[in-house]
Design an enzyme around this catalytic site. Structure first.
Site, PDB file in Angstrom:
ATOM      1  N   ARG A  15      44.790   4.677 -66.796  1.00 54.79           N
ATOM      2  CA  ARG A  15      44.049   5.406 -65.428  1.00 54.79           C
ATOM      3  C   ARG A  15      44.872   5.334 -64.501  1.00 54.79           C
ATOM      4  O   ARG A  15      45.357   6.582 -64.214  1.00 54.79           O
ATOM      5  CB  ARG A  15      42.842   4.154 -65.067  1.00 54.79           C
ATOM      6  CG  ARG A  15      41.902   4.784 -64.266  1.00 54.79           C
ATOM      7  CD  ARG A  15      42.362   4.905 -62.666  1.00 54.79           C
ATOM      8  NE  ARG A  15      42.569   3.636 -62.107  1.00 54.79           N
ATOM      9  CZ  ARG A  15      43.225   3.438 -60.876  1.00 54.79           C
ATOM     10  NH1 ARG A  15      43.549   4.459 -60.308  1.00 54.79           N
ATOM     11  NH2 ARG A  15      43.615   2.163 -60.495  1.00 54.79           N
ATOM     12  N   ASP A  16      45.398   4.335 -63.823  1.00 56.62           N
ATOM     13  CA  ASP A  16      46.233   4.624 -62.534  1.00 56.62           C
ATOM     14  C   ASP A  16      47.753   5.142 -63.064  1.00 56.62           C
ATOM     15  O   ASP A  16      47.983   6.208 -62.552  1.00 56.62           O
ATOM     16  CB  ASP A  16      46.743   3.204 -61.951  1.00 56.62           C
ATOM     17  CG  ASP A  16      47.014   3.166 -60.515  1.00 56.62           C
ATOM     18  OD1 ASP A  16      47.333   4.469 -60.049  1.00 56.62           O
ATOM     19  OD2 ASP A  16      46.841   2.479 -59.797  1.00 56.62           O
ATOM     20  N   HIS A 207      47.692  -6.029 -57.082  1.00 56.77           N
ATOM     21  CA  HIS A 207      48.099  -4.744 -57.710  1.00 56.77           C
ATOM     22  C   HIS A 207      49.153  -4.051 -57.025  1.00 56.77           C
ATOM     23  O   HIS A 207      49.100  -3.546 -55.859  1.00 56.77           O
ATOM     24  CB  HIS A 207      46.617  -3.964 -57.370  1.00 56.77           C
ATOM     25  CG  HIS A 207      46.836  -2.541 -58.066  1.00 56.77           C
ATOM     26  ND1 HIS A 207      46.058  -2.109 -59.153  1.00 56.77           N
ATOM     27  CD2 HIS A 207      47.293  -1.477 -57.362  1.00 56.77           C
ATOM     28  CE1 HIS A 207      46.246  -0.795 -59.206  1.00 56.77           C
ATOM     29  NE2 HIS A 207      46.860  -0.297 -58.217  1.00 56.77           N
ATOM     30  N   HIS A 209      52.463  -1.614 -56.444  1.00 61.13           N
ATOM     31  CA  HIS A 209      52.861  -0.348 -56.881  1.00 61.13           C
ATOM     32  C   HIS A 209      54.613  -0.859 -56.516  1.00 61.13           C
ATOM     33  O   HIS A 209      54.702  -1.581 -55.533  1.00 61.13           O
ATOM     34  CB  HIS A 209      52.729   0.709 -56.199  1.00 61.13           C
ATOM     35  CG  HIS A 209      51.436   1.489 -56.771  1.00 61.13           C
ATOM     36  ND1 HIS A 209      51.181   2.392 -57.700  1.00 61.13           N
ATOM     37  CD2 HIS A 209      50.211   1.023 -56.726  1.00 61.13           C
ATOM     38  CE1 HIS A 209      50.056   2.789 -58.035  1.00 61.13           C
ATOM     39  NE2 HIS A 209      49.137   1.680 -57.530  1.00 61.13           N
ATOM     40  N   CYS A 240      49.214   7.511 -56.922  1.00 54.63           N
ATOM     41  CA  CYS A 240      48.056   7.890 -56.697  1.00 54.63           C
ATOM     42  C   CYS A 240      48.250   9.436 -55.880  1.00 54.63           C
ATOM     43  O   CYS A 240      48.921   9.634 -55.207  1.00 54.63           O
ATOM     44  CB  CYS A 240      47.276   6.944 -55.645  1.00 54.63           C
ATOM     45  SG  CYS A 240      45.795   7.559 -54.961  1.00 54.63           S
ATOM     46  N   ASN A 249      52.737   2.027 -60.962  1.00 55.84           N
ATOM     47  CA  ASN A 249      52.593   0.285 -60.735  1.00 55.84           C
ATOM     48  C   ASN A 249      53.627  -0.401 -61.278  1.00 55.84           C
ATOM     49  O   ASN A 249      54.412  -0.081 -61.902  1.00 55.84           O
ATOM     50  CB  ASN A 249      51.294  -0.199 -61.678  1.00 55.84           C
ATOM     51  CG  ASN A 249      50.035   0.695 -61.317  1.00 55.84           C
ATOM     52  OD1 ASN A 249      49.601   1.800 -61.541  1.00 55.84           O
ATOM     53  ND2 ASN A 249      49.381  -0.088 -60.503  1.00 55.84           N
TER      54      ASN A 249
HETATM   55  P1  HMG Z   1      32.812  14.099 -52.686  1.00 60.30           P
HETATM   56  O1  HMG Z   1      33.024  15.532 -52.692  1.00 60.30           O
HETATM   57  O2  HMG Z   1      32.489  13.410 -51.226  1.00 60.30           O
HETATM   58  O3  HMG Z   1      31.292  13.811 -53.486  1.00 60.30           O
HETATM   59  O4  HMG Z   1      33.566  13.040 -53.839  1.00 60.30           O
HETATM   60  P2  HMG Z   1      29.820  14.403 -53.395  1.00 60.30           P
HETATM   61  O5  HMG Z   1      28.668  13.458 -53.614  1.00 60.30           O
HETATM   62  O6  HMG Z   1      29.620  15.461 -52.076  1.00 60.30           O
HETATM   63  O7  HMG Z   1      29.822  15.468 -54.527  1.00 60.30           O
HETATM   64  C1  HMG Z   1      30.563  16.638 -54.776  1.00 60.30           C
HETATM   65  C2  HMG Z   1      30.804  17.136 -56.124  1.00 60.30           C
HETATM   66  O8  HMG Z   1      31.548  16.005 -56.803  1.00 60.30           O
HETATM   67  C3  HMG Z   1      29.437  17.425 -56.959  1.00 60.30           C
HETATM   68  O9  HMG Z   1      30.108  18.470 -57.807  1.00 60.30           O
HETATM   69  C4  HMG Z   1      29.435  16.106 -57.607  1.00 60.30           C
HETATM   70  O10 HMG Z   1      28.562  16.200 -58.754  1.00 60.30           O
HETATM   71  C5  HMG Z   1      30.654  15.666 -58.028  1.00 60.30           C
HETATM   72  P3  HMG Z   1      29.626  20.207 -57.533  1.00 60.30           P
HETATM   73  O11 HMG Z   1      28.122  20.289 -57.091  1.00 60.30           O
HETATM   74  O12 HMG Z   1      30.722  20.281 -56.459  1.00 60.30           O
HETATM   75  O13 HMG Z   1      30.073  20.493 -59.015  1.00 60.30           O
HETATM   76  N1  HMG Z   1      30.873  14.428 -58.073  1.00 60.30           N
HETATM   77  C6  HMG Z   1      31.147  13.634 -59.123  1.00 60.30           C
HETATM   78  N2  HMG Z   1      31.532  14.213 -60.303  1.00 60.30           N
HETATM   79  C7  HMG Z   1      32.038  13.134 -61.482  1.00 60.30           C
HETATM   80  N3  HMG Z   1      32.231  12.009 -61.335  1.00 60.30           N
HETATM   81  C8  HMG Z   1      31.494  11.388 -60.058  1.00 60.30           C
HETATM   82  C9  HMG Z   1      31.059  12.164 -59.087  1.00 60.30           C
HETATM   83  N4  HMG Z   1      30.736  12.044 -57.826  1.00 60.30           N
HETATM   84  C10 HMG Z   1      30.388  13.264 -57.257  1.00 60.30           C
HETATM   85  N5  HMG Z   1      31.685  10.132 -59.967  1.00 60.30           N
HETATM   86  C11 HMG Z   1      34.353  11.483 -54.892  1.00 60.30           C
HETATM   87  C12 HMG Z   1      33.535  11.902 -53.595  1.00 60.30           C
HETATM   88  C13 HMG Z   1      34.330   9.794 -54.723  1.00 60.30           C
HETATM   89  C14 HMG Z   1      33.573  11.708 -56.115  1.00 60.30           C
HETATM   90  C15 HMG Z   1      35.556  12.048 -54.949  1.00 60.30           C
HETATM   91  O14 HMG Z   1      36.473  12.128 -53.834  1.00 60.30           O
HETATM   92  C16 HMG Z   1      36.701  11.844 -55.968  1.00 60.30           C
HETATM   93  O15 HMG Z   1      36.370  11.741 -57.236  1.00 60.30           O
HETATM   94  N6  HMG Z   1      37.762  11.136 -55.458  1.00 60.30           N
HETATM   95  C17 HMG Z   1      38.864  10.567 -56.399  1.00 60.30           C
HETATM   96  C18 HMG Z   1      39.192   9.311 -56.178  1.00 60.30           C
HETATM   97  C19 HMG Z   1      40.117   8.852 -57.180  1.00 60.30           C
HETATM   98  O16 HMG Z   1      39.925   8.670 -58.478  1.00 60.30           O
HETATM   99  N7  HMG Z   1      41.241   8.359 -56.542  1.00 60.30           N
HETATM  100  C20 HMG Z   1      42.508   7.638 -57.304  1.00 60.30           C
HETATM  101  C21 HMG Z   1      42.008   6.310 -57.901  1.00 60.30           C
HETATM  102  S1  HMG Z   1      41.970   5.220 -56.524  1.00 60.30           S
HETATM  103  C22 HMG Z   1      43.538   4.283 -56.721  1.00 60.30           C
HETATM  104  O17 HMG Z   1      44.522   4.872 -57.303  1.00 60.30           O
HETATM  105  C23 HMG Z   1      43.916   3.060 -55.882  1.00 60.30           C
HETATM  106  C24 HMG Z   1      43.821   1.951 -56.792  1.00 60.30           C
HETATM  107  O18 HMG Z   1      44.873   2.066 -57.907  1.00 60.30           O
HETATM  108  C25 HMG Z   1      44.286   0.698 -55.852  1.00 60.30           C
HETATM  109  C26 HMG Z   1      45.739   1.017 -55.289  1.00 60.30           C
HETATM  110  O19 HMG Z   1      46.525   1.247 -55.731  1.00 60.30           O
HETATM  111  O20 HMG Z   1      45.543   0.777 -53.948  1.00 60.30           O
HETATM  112  C27 HMG Z   1      42.526   1.699 -57.610  1.00 60.30           C
HETATM  113 MG    MG Z   2      47.001   1.741 -57.839  1.00 56.28          MG
END
Ligand code: HMG
Ligand code: MG
Length: 299
Positions: A15-16, A207, A209, A240, A249
């Site tokens: 994933r990450d 966690h 990086h 990210c 990571n």
């Molecule tokens: P949004 O645009 O605000 O959501 O996205 P919305 O509710 O307005 O929906 C817009 C569109 O997204 C719609 O589709 C929804 O159906 C779709 P459209 O009508 O335009 O075709 N949608 C989804 N599709 C699939 N799965 C879903 C979903 N929700 C809505 N769950 C949202 C909000 C959070 C979904 C978006 O901003 C997003 O996907 N962001 C990606 C976040 C991400 O994956 N970031 C990386 C991971 S976090 C990380 O790496 C940090 C971590 O490792 C810890 C660290 O290191 O700090 C964990």
């Molecule tokens: Mg991370």
């Protein structure tokens, strides 16, 4: 402080590790990666994320990946679910361990999930409710626990507040993410000290990086404080998409090597893990970021 005798490693490579790859990694390669990690003895794998494919195209095959792996019962497979839509898709694909993720920085919250911190918690409420009804445990993440790529230094009290809210809403564990890898043992200790005022240390995870090469030192400092769960990524893959400049990571091999040297049990076969690191790195066309994988294969 006495170091733990056992550490749980949460492997976040699929994933990450992969979420930031520019080239789309085929589902079959992700499944092979997960298979090899499982064979190396990893017991918890963060396999994918049920997020918008427009935001993170690499995770577009989350349902397919989860459908295949959910059949194994010797490993815990986890997936990120930022909202109810994500939770429902994860559940339908057979996922029984999910995670919600919040940030300690308003700007990062907006960039990562298109909403404020307050709005992100609003989105978590139906996830927590649905998970409770289904008997599913939810892990929590806090991003930017030391620094933010947009706002700079983040105060430990602000970080502790976000972690406390995740814990209070029912997360069984809160993983503290140094998203951009700027932490040092000093800042990480201050962050955990502030957080441990509200959450027992056995409910906290690290966690890290490794952008500045401090991740192993930060893990050691965390273990001295009683933390015994760490997220890591084979070959040090990752980053990210919403945190420019952040590296992957901490490499799982580097953590396993540290733990082995300290006589701390983690159940992972280092040689098998290094083979996996070399295989996935070769697939991606680069050398492993891991110092240990490089050292162990130097002739
Ligand atoms: P949004 O645009 O605000 O959501 O996205 P919305 O509710 O307005 O929906 C817009 C569109 O997204 C719609 O589709 C929804 O159906 C779709 P459209 O009508 O335009 O075709 N949608 C989804 N599709 C699939 N799965 C879903 C979903 N929700 C809505 N769950 C949202 C909000 C959070 C979904 C978006 O901003 C997003 O996907 N962001 C990606 C976040 C991400 O994956 N970031 C990386 C991971 S976090 C990380 O790496 C940090 C971590 O490792 C810890 C660290 O290191 O700090 C964990
Ligand atoms: Mg991370």
């Amino acid at each position: 402080m006495v170091l733990p005798t056992h550490v749980n490693l949460i492997e976040a490579g699929p994933r990450d590790g992969l979420q930031n790859e520019k080239q789309v990694v085929p589902t079959a390669v992700k499944l092979e990666l997960i298979h090899q990690l499982r064979a190396a003895g990893i017991k918890t794998i963060e396999a994918t994320a049920f997020v918008s494919p427009k935001w993170v195209p690499q995770m577009a095959d989350s349902s397919t990946v989860m459908n295949v792996i959910a059949k194994h019962d010797d490993v815990t497979y986890m997936a990120l679910t930022p909202n109810l839509k994500g939770f429902e898709a994860a559940f339908a694909a057979g996922c029984r361990n999910v995670a919600v993720f919040a940030a300690a920085s308003e700007t990062f919250s907006q960039k990562n999930t298109n909403c404020s911190i307050a709005e992100s918690f609003e989105r978590f409420i139906p996830v927590m409710d649905a998970a409770a009804k289904a008997g599913i445990r939810v892990r929590g993440y806090v991003s930017c626990v030391v620094g933010c790529p947009y706002e700079g230094e983040i105060r430990p009290t602000a970080v502790a507040d976000i972690a406390r809210r995740l814990f209070d809403m029912g997360c069984y564990e809160v993983s503290m993410g140094d998203t951009i890898g700027v932490g040092t043992p000093g800042s990480v200790r201050a962050m955990f000290e502030a957080t441990a005022k509200y959450i027992p240390v056995n409910k906290l995870a690290g966690h890290f990086h490794d952008s500045y090469g401090m991740a192993i030192a930060n893990i050691y400092a965390s273990m001295e404080m009683g933390i015994s769960v760490f997220d890591s990524s084979v070959a040090g893959l990752g980053g990210c998409p919403f945190a420019p400049g952040a590296s992957g990571n901490v490499a799982t091999e580097d953590v396993v090597y540290l733990l082995r040297g300290l006589g701390i049990e983690c159940g992972v076969d280092l040689d098998a893990l290094v083979d996996t690191a070399l295989w996935i790195s070769a697939y991606l066309g680069r050398a492993p970021a891991s110092r240990v994988a490089r050292a162990m294969t130097r002739h």
